[in-house]
Write a protein that holds these residues in place. Structure first.
Motif, PDB file in Angstrom:
ATOM      1  N   PRO A 125       0.802  -1.226   0.000  1.00  0.00           N
ATOM      2  CA  PRO A 125       0.000   0.000   0.000  1.00  0.00           C
ATOM      3  C   PRO A 125       0.836   1.278   0.000  1.00  0.00           C
ATOM      4  CG  PRO A 125      -0.960  -1.589   1.484  1.00  0.00           C
ATOM      5  CD  PRO A 125       0.314  -2.187   0.998  1.00  0.00           C
ATOM      6  N   TYR A 126       1.944   1.289   0.782  1.00  0.00           N
ATOM      7  CA  TYR A 126       2.716   2.541   0.834  1.00  0.00           C
ATOM      8  C   TYR A 126       3.347   2.849  -0.524  1.00  0.00           C
ATOM      9  CZ  TYR A 126       7.421   0.541   0.971  1.00  0.00           C
ATOM     10  OH  TYR A 126       8.586  -0.084   0.635  1.00  0.00           O
ATOM     11  N   ILE A 183       0.635   4.420  -2.592  1.00  0.00           N
ATOM     12  CA  ILE A 183       0.399   5.807  -2.153  1.00  0.00           C
ATOM     13  C   ILE A 183       1.485   6.718  -2.727  1.00  0.00           C
ATOM     14  CG2 ILE A 183       0.394   7.333  -0.125  1.00  0.00           C
ATOM     15  CD1 ILE A 183      -0.838   4.870   1.405  1.00  0.00           C
ATOM     16  N   GLU A 184       2.726   6.274  -2.631  1.00  0.00           N
ATOM     17  CA  GLU A 184       3.839   7.062  -3.162  1.00  0.00           C
ATOM     18  C   GLU A 184       3.672   7.312  -4.654  1.00  0.00           C
ATOM     19  OE1 GLU A 184       7.620   5.924  -0.430  1.00  0.00           O
ATOM     20  OE2 GLU A 184       7.730   5.431  -2.543  1.00  0.00           O
ATOM     21  N   ARG A 239       1.091   9.998  -5.350  1.00  0.00           N
ATOM     22  CA  ARG A 239       1.620  11.332  -5.009  1.00  0.00           C
ATOM     23  C   ARG A 239       2.623  11.797  -6.037  1.00  0.00           C
ATOM     24  NH1 ARG A 239       3.202  11.071   1.266  1.00  0.00           N
ATOM     25  NH2 ARG A 239       4.134  13.055   0.756  1.00  0.00           N
ATOM     26  N   LYS A 286     -15.207  -4.303   0.629  1.00  0.00           N
ATOM     27  CA  LYS A 286     -14.038  -4.070   1.470  1.00  0.00           C
ATOM     28  C   LYS A 286     -12.828  -3.653   0.625  1.00  0.00           C
ATOM     29  CE  LYS A 286     -10.868  -6.277   4.499  1.00  0.00           C
ATOM     30  NZ  LYS A 286     -10.146  -7.497   4.585  1.00  0.00           N
ATOM     31  N   ALA A 343     -13.207  -0.173  -0.639  1.00  0.00           N
ATOM     32  CA  ALA A 343     -12.933   0.796   0.425  1.00  0.00           C
ATOM     33  C   ALA A 343     -11.431   0.934   0.653  1.00  0.00           C
ATOM     34  CB  ALA A 343     -13.611   0.339   1.712  1.00  0.00           C
ATOM     35  N   GLU A 344     -10.711  -0.175   0.518  1.00  0.00           N
ATOM     36  CA  GLU A 344      -9.267  -0.164   0.688  1.00  0.00           C
ATOM     37  C   GLU A 344      -8.612   0.747  -0.356  1.00  0.00           C
ATOM     38  OE1 GLU A 344      -8.073  -4.222   1.984  1.00  0.00           O
ATOM     39  OE2 GLU A 344      -6.505  -3.873   0.489  1.00  0.00           O
ATOM     40  N   GLU A 349      -9.289   4.291   0.472  1.00  0.00           N
ATOM     41  CA  GLU A 349      -8.421   4.734   1.582  1.00  0.00           C
ATOM     42  C   GLU A 349      -7.023   5.078   1.090  1.00  0.00           C
ATOM     43  OE1 GLU A 349      -8.333   1.832   4.720  1.00  0.00           O
ATOM     44  OE2 GLU A 349     -10.497   2.012   5.024  1.00  0.00           O
ATOM     45  N   ALA A 379      -5.342   8.624   1.401  1.00  0.00           N
ATOM     46  CA  ALA A 379      -4.082   8.813   2.121  1.00  0.00           C
ATOM     47  C   ALA A 379      -3.065   9.549   1.262  1.00  0.00           C
ATOM     48  CB  ALA A 379      -3.526   7.460   2.545  1.00  0.00           C
ATOM     49  N   GLU A 432     -14.967   8.341   2.359  1.00  0.00           N
ATOM     50  CA  GLU A 432     -13.513   8.456   2.325  1.00  0.00           C
ATOM     51  C   GLU A 432     -13.030   9.632   1.471  1.00  0.00           C
ATOM     52  OE1 GLU A 432     -10.547   7.490   4.185  1.00  0.00           O
ATOM     53  OE2 GLU A 432     -12.081   5.921   4.375  1.00  0.00           O
ATOM     54  N   LYS A 489     -12.106  15.376   0.406  1.00  0.00           N
ATOM     55  CA  LYS A 489     -10.755  15.654  -0.078  1.00  0.00           C
ATOM     56  C   LYS A 489     -10.687  15.849  -1.581  1.00  0.00           C
ATOM     57  CE  LYS A 489      -7.763  13.450   3.286  1.00  0.00           C
ATOM     58  NZ  LYS A 489      -6.818  12.390   3.524  1.00  0.00           N
ATOM     59  N   VAL A 544       3.374   7.594   4.032  1.00  0.00           N
ATOM     60  CA  VAL A 544       2.280   6.956   4.761  1.00  0.00           C
ATOM     61  C   VAL A 544       2.532   5.454   4.817  1.00  0.00           C
ATOM     62  CG1 VAL A 544      -0.179   6.452   4.721  1.00  0.00           C
ATOM     63  CG2 VAL A 544       0.627   8.729   4.119  1.00  0.00           C
ATOM     64  N   ILE A 545       2.414   4.886   6.001  1.00  0.00           N
ATOM     65  CA  ILE A 545       2.589   3.434   6.168  1.00  0.00           C
ATOM     66  C   ILE A 545       1.258   2.849   6.653  1.00  0.00           C
ATOM     67  CG2 ILE A 545       3.908   1.627   7.381  1.00  0.00           C
ATOM     68  CD1 ILE A 545       5.721   3.367   5.690  1.00  0.00           C
ATOM     69  N   PRO A 546       0.605   2.034   5.835  1.00  0.00           N
ATOM     70  CA  PRO A 546      -0.646   1.420   6.308  1.00  0.00           C
ATOM     71  C   PRO A 546      -0.353   0.160   7.142  1.00  0.00           C
ATOM     72  CG  PRO A 546      -0.475   1.494   3.891  1.00  0.00           C
ATOM     73  CD  PRO A 546       0.886   1.726   4.442  1.00  0.00           C
ATOM     74  N   GLU A 606      -2.723   8.873  11.033  1.00  0.00           N
ATOM     75  CA  GLU A 606      -3.354   9.645   9.964  1.00  0.00           C
ATOM     76  C   GLU A 606      -4.838   9.295   9.825  1.00  0.00           C
ATOM     77  OE1 GLU A 606      -1.733  11.765   7.773  1.00  0.00           O
ATOM     78  OE2 GLU A 606      -3.076  11.873   6.056  1.00  0.00           O
ATOM     79  N   ILE A 622     -13.849  -0.022   8.300  1.00  0.00           N
ATOM     80  CA  ILE A 622     -14.341  -0.822   7.165  1.00  0.00           C
ATOM     81  C   ILE A 622     -13.302  -1.874   6.800  1.00  0.00           C
ATOM     82  CG2 ILE A 622     -15.222  -0.767   4.786  1.00  0.00           C
ATOM     83  CD1 ILE A 622     -16.826   1.072   6.588  1.00  0.00           C
ATOM     84  N   THR A 623     -12.039  -1.403   6.640  1.00  0.00           N
ATOM     85  CA  THR A 623     -10.993  -2.326   6.201  1.00  0.00           C
ATOM     86  C   THR A 623     -10.100  -2.773   7.348  1.00  0.00           C
ATOM     87  OG1 THR A 623      -9.490  -0.503   5.737  1.00  0.00           O
ATOM     88  CG2 THR A 623     -10.892  -1.222   3.924  1.00  0.00           C
ATOM     89  N   GLN A 669      -7.755  -1.006   8.516  1.00  0.00           N
ATOM     90  CA  GLN A 669      -6.430  -0.415   8.290  1.00  0.00           C
ATOM     91  C   GLN A 669      -6.251   0.838   9.137  1.00  0.00           C
ATOM     92  OE1 GLN A 669      -3.945  -1.467   5.890  1.00  0.00           O
ATOM     93  NE2 GLN A 669      -4.924  -1.234   3.919  1.00  0.00           N
ATOM     94  N   LEU A 719      -3.617   4.141   9.149  1.00  0.00           N
ATOM     95  CA  LEU A 719      -2.544   4.771   8.383  1.00  0.00           C
ATOM     96  C   LEU A 719      -1.662   5.577   9.323  1.00  0.00           C
ATOM     97  CD1 LEU A 719      -4.565   6.120   5.313  1.00  0.00           C
ATOM     98  CD2 LEU A 719      -3.280   3.991   5.468  1.00  0.00           C
ATOM     99  N   ARG A 739       1.714   8.145   9.569  1.00  0.00           N
ATOM    100  CA  ARG A 739       2.516   9.016   8.706  1.00  0.00           C
ATOM    101  C   ARG A 739       3.855   9.322   9.375  1.00  0.00           C
ATOM    102  NH1 ARG A 739       1.584  11.946   4.089  1.00  0.00           N
ATOM    103  NH2 ARG A 739      -0.678  11.826   4.182  1.00  0.00           N
TER     104      ARG A 739
END
Lengths: 632, 374
Positions: free
Chosen positions: A142-143, A146-147, A150, A169, A172-173, A176, A180, A210, A214, B52-54, B109, B114-115, B117, B119, B121
């Motif tokens: 996941p990180y 995310i990177e 960005r 699920k 939603a992940e 998220e 993030a 979610e 934003k 960010v580290i989940p 964060e 739901i999941t 998780q 997060l 930072r």
């Protein structure tokens, strides 16, 4: 509505050049009158796209005046006039745009090969460049995802995932992860990044929770409501809307351009706005229109300096696919063609020796000075060899992408069971393909049209009977957006002024048998009958002009097929072109490509160096591709 | 008709230069208009939000996603230390506890029921932007960065590798046509920007790394050698981020090509001067070429902006050939015929005639020359 339109101005605002065409109805038929171009002015110091548009249109006016119509004007008081009043203005003004790098998107789906792929198809079909596909199973942590978001800063994100009633699920992940990353749009920081959610209807509330605060979240129909069904239309429409509202509206001068793009709506003087389309979306539109109206299968390619776009329409349902090979091109990314395919595959097409060091330096020099042109014949041959590889690689990617839906449970009839039809099978069928259309500098501006035909055949390997054409001056984008308001005008100009018919390629599919007869051919040409038993490993070029037709009877041998079945005789009518009829018996055999690590179809080129060079020269002479003395 | 030739790369003994130095995201400008700055001075700084580290808390301590919020010991916005317990579950009538420790130092964060998780930072990463060249702060973009202005000798390269450096110029070859070979590099080159002629060899590049030379300016380089130094083939022309131990600026192209006399002359004249240079290259809309900037002394009233003029080629204009045949050679335009001409490759193009240094007059596509800007 369309019958009242007598004059149309269409522009395409590219990253470097803005092209304008003027179409008028003459004796009841829409024809291209003139074409003008000027540098695009979306970047500093101008920062206003309309300046380049007006410059291009002024060139159109000048050219019309040179043609003798001195009073004709399109611009008045610094604006394009719609509707036409007397000699001033046009009845419709339409435009496409890829300035500023076009529409750049990220897409996301739960399973990469299912909803991820459907989302990718929707974005590509809408004319976007897909920067990345996120999926819960894309093997990135996941990180890392995310990177990536960005770092890339897309213009918008298309989020899909889950068939209706399926997983919430995982959706939603993904939401998220996007949340993030807190993504910022590429153009302008004053607005929120548009995100389209086109996934499981049951996950809508979770996604809203979610992302609503934003981002600028839009929700539309699920693009994969069931595993067996894709519904890309609503997502594509939403992408177009957001492209207009956000991306275009942020680009310098586009608000004015959007206001200028109008068409008359009736016999009177009322007008309405016409949306500006992303350039590749418009090209796809004209391809789809032609395929639908003529009920044919089409492959189109546009090879540029940076990227190669391939469009196709296949199957009875006229399924449209578009792929963008982002780093396969002839200048900016020419070096990446070498990196992707390797020196051996490029030199396979070159009939003379050249030290690898010199080839590498030549390729890099083209990359850093992209506007130079080959002065020497050897450099032209080498550039066209690279083009063949760029096209071949882009087409391999396209075939892998243009597939039946993956993950489906298919009901098969007995014939499908025998043919091992599976989900995820490519729908690209070179035997049933009717026409292959090439465009882009290396194809459209090749010094001889025969070279364009040779590049298309060597790269795409058409089978059976296939028409070949090139887009003379790349006006497909303008015609694509025109098709949305006046199909008749778009198709008329496409057929009469846009396409240059190269001719027809006849090629048996399948096995190559050294020294044996591949085809028995009888073609009734206007100046006599051509009849020959043609061995494997040959090229024949017969003259048959544009607009001329000939009856052909073709019998393939050794289990080969030309469209009627293995070893079955085919009788058909074939049409001519500026090159003529090309009969290609060099085989379509499956070989393992060491560099790509996959099995691909190739023409049979001898491995032995002396024989390879001899064969290449023989074929190039038969193609009349280059002057004979340059091949000595 | 559009200009069918490449506007030349800029090479000049003296020009007024302006450089924007902008932060990647909003922050603080630490200088003001009129300040005199050195290349290594910091002009703006900001903090990049941490990664960010989940962490899937529900899975890690075996609870339902919907229970995560309740089991968290820290809430959104709270700071956490590495190995600090952030969630705890109790099982079997509270007899067994399952603790989850934070894998990083940072803050919470987001918490998802739901999941399951959470997060985390990492702390923000400070980013500083330097002036890059000696000069004067001529503009401040509040919260974004500055514009630095100076008077410099200036050389644009055609291609480069690696990022920004500053160093003293040292010419190690005796002519623009000489190869830069390993024997020309010794201890005296350490920390310098060295200048070669037509070509740099692979062995010389290795020696440069060993001797800690900061940068190289050279006419040509073999692509094969670059591949060996980089360890990969350059795909698309976006460079500047390479970590090869030195910054490279190529002035002419790939293969052995004599460095332009004017370029060599300027570098020779400014030997022992301090220069700022980078190898960043991007060839597409918004072209970026590598640069060598050699600041020279100036009075503030000299900093008047001159409008760049795009002048076309004229009879007598000096040009350089930028493709085979005669790649790299210099001549003067003798004729600019309007009509299209068919060249050896059978391409119909606009051409020009030019008299080359050896007295031979050639016909060449206009697209294959560049104007030499004086």
């Amino acid at each position: 509505m369309s019958k009242t339109i007598n004059s149309i101005l269409a522009t395409d605002c590219g990253s470097t050049t803005t092209k304008a065409i003027l179409i008028e109805k003459i004796d009841g038929v829409y024809r291209l009158i003139v074409r003008g171009e000027a540098p695009t002015t979306v970047e500093a110091p101008f920062d206003d796209v309309t300046k380049g548009v007006l410059n291009a249109v002024e060139e159109v006016e000048d050219l019309v005046h040179i043609k003798g119509n001195n009073g004709r004007l399109i611009i008045k008081d610094g604006q394009i006039v719609v509707p036409q009043q007397g000699e001033v203005g046009v009845d419709a003004y339409v435009s496409t745009s890829s300035a500023g790098g076009g529409l750049q998107m990220m897409v996301a789906g739960v399973v990469k090969s299912m909803t991820g792929e459907s989302a990718e198809r929707a974005a590509l079909g809408a004319g976007a460049i897909v920067m990345d596909v996120l999926a819960t199973n894309d093997k990135r942590l996941p990180y890392e995802q995310i990177e990536r978001i960005r770092h890339l800063r897309p213009d918008m994100i298309l989020l899909s995932g889950g068939v209706n009633g399926g997983t919430t699920k995982h959706v939603a992940e993904l939401a998220e992860i996007i949340s993030a990353a807190d993504p910022k749009p590429r153009l302008g920081s004053s607005y929120q990044l548009p995100i389209i959610f086109a996934g499981n209807v049951k996950a809508r509330d979770l996604v809203k929770k979610e992302l609503k605060d934003k981002t600028d979240l839009m929700i539309t129909d699920n693009l994969r409501p069931t595993l067996e069904q894709e519904n890309l239309g609503p997502a594509r429409d939403k992408i177009h809307d957001l492209f207009m509202e956000h991306v275009m509206a942020q680009a310098p001068g586009y608000k004015n351009l959007m206001a200028w793009a109008r068409t008359i709506t009736d016999e009177g003087q009322n007008t309405e706005n016409v949306d500006i389309m992303p350039t590749p979306g418009a090209v796809g539109n004209i391809m789809k229109t032609i395929a639908r109206l003529e009920n044919i299968e089409v492959v189109g390619v546009d090879i540029g300096g940076a990227t190669t776009d391939i469009f196709s329409v296949f199957t009875e349902d006229q399924v449209f696919n578009r792929t963008v090979s982002a780093n396969l091109g002839m200048s900016y990314s020419i070096s990446n063609v070498l990196a992707s395919t390797g020196m051996k595959n490029i030199m396979r097409w070159v009939p003379f020796e050249m030290p690898e060091k010199d080839v590498r330096n030549m390729i890099k020099n083209k990359m850093i000075r992209p506007t130079t042109i080959p002065h020497l014949a050897k450099e032209l041959i080498l550039e066209q060899a690279i083009a063949k590889e760029a096209l071949r690689l882009a087409f391999i990617q396209h075939k892998e992408f243009a597939v039946t839906l993956k993950g489906t449970q298919q009901k098969r009839d007995i014939s499908e069971a025998f043919s091992q039809a599976t989900s995820g099978k490519s729908i690209v069928n070179m035997m049933s393909l009717d026409i292959l259309v090439g465009s882009g500098g290396v194809l459209s501006h090749a010094p001889r049209r025969n070279q364009a035909a040779m590049m298309l055949i060597d790269a795409f390997l058409p089978e059976g009977v296939t028409k070949l054409a090139v887009d003379s001056i790349f006006m497909m984008p303008q015609l694509g957006v025109l098709a949305t308001i006046n199909e008749e005008a778009a198709t008329s100009v496409f057929e009469k002024d846009c396409l240059i018919h190269l001719g027809t390629c006849i090629a048996p599919s399948g096995k190559y048998k050294q020294g044996k007869i591949a085809l028995e051919v009888k073609i009734e040409l206007p100046d006599g009958v051509f009849e020959e038993e043609i061995p494997f490993g040959e090229i024949r070029l017969l003259k048959l002009d544009v607009g001329e037709n000939a009856k052909a009877t073709i019998i393939p041998k050794y289990g080969n097929d030309v469209g009627a079945g293995n070893n079955k005789e085919l009788t058909t009518t074939i049409s001519g072109g500026v090159v003529g009829i090309i009969i290609d018996t060099r085989g379509r055999t499956i070989e393992f490509d060491e560099k790509l690590g996959v099995e691909t179809k190739r023409i049979h080129i001898p491995e032995n160096e002396t024989d390879r060079v001899k064969s290449l020269k023989k074929w190039m002479i038969a193609f009349q591709a280059y002057p004979k003395d340059q091949l000595k | 008709m559009a200009q069918a030739y490449t506007p030349g790369l800029k090479i000049t003994k003296s020009t007024i230069l302006k450089k924007e130095r902008i932060l990647p995201l909003k922050g603080e400008v630490v200088v003001k208009i009129g300040d005199k700055v050195k290349a290594d001075d910091i002009v703006a700084r900001t903090e990049l939000p941490g990664d960010v580290i989940p962490v899937n808390v529900a899975n890690k301590i075996a609870i339902q996603a919907s229970d995560v919020q309740e089991k968290m010991l820290k809430q959104v916005g709270d700071k956490v230390q590495k190995d600090e317990v952030i969630a705890r579950s109790k099982t079997f009538f509270g007899l067994f506890k399952s603790n989850l420790k934070s894998p990083i130092t940072g803050s919470i964060e987001n918490i998802s029921s739901i999941t399951g998780q959470v997060l985390l930072r990492k702390p923000p990463v400070p980013i500083e932007v330097k002036a890059f060249m000696d000069g004067i702060v001529s503009q401040v973009f509040e919260g974004e960065g500055v514009e630095i202005e100076n008077k410099s000798a200036y050389i644009q390269g055609i291609f480069g590798l690696a990022g920004e450096i500053t160093g003293e110029i040292k010419v190690v070859v005796d002519s623009p046509n000489s190869e830069l070979t390993e024997d020309l590099i010794d201890e005296s080159c350490e920390g310098k920007i060295i200048v070669g002629g037509s070509m740099i060899t692979y062995a010389a590049m290795q020696k440069i790394i060993k001797m800690k030379v900061k940068g190289v300016i050279v006419g040509g380089v073999d692509d094969e050698d670059l591949k060996k130094i980089l360890g990969y083939d350059i795909g698309v022309a976006i460079t500047g981020h390479e970590k090869i131990g030195f910054t490279l600026v190529v002035t002419e192209g790939f293969g052995p090509i004599k460095m332009a006399d004017s370029t060599f002359k300027i570098l020779k004249e400014f030997e022992r001067h301090k220069a700022s240079m980078h190898g960043k290259t991007q060839i597409r809309a918004g072209v970026m070429r590598p640069e060598v900037i050699i600041p020279i002394t100036f009075k503030e009233d000299e900093l008047k902006e001159k409008q760049a003029e795009l002048t076309g080629l004229k009879i007598g204009s000096p040009i350089r050939v930028i493709r085979q045949p005669r790649f790299g050679e210099i001549g003067n335009v003798t004729a600019l015929p309007e009509e299209l001409v068919v060249v050896e490759s059978e391409t119909r193009v606009r051409v020009l005639k030019a008299e080359m240094k050896d007295g031979v007059e050639i016909i060449i596509p206009r697209a294959n020359v560049e104007a030499i800007e004086e």
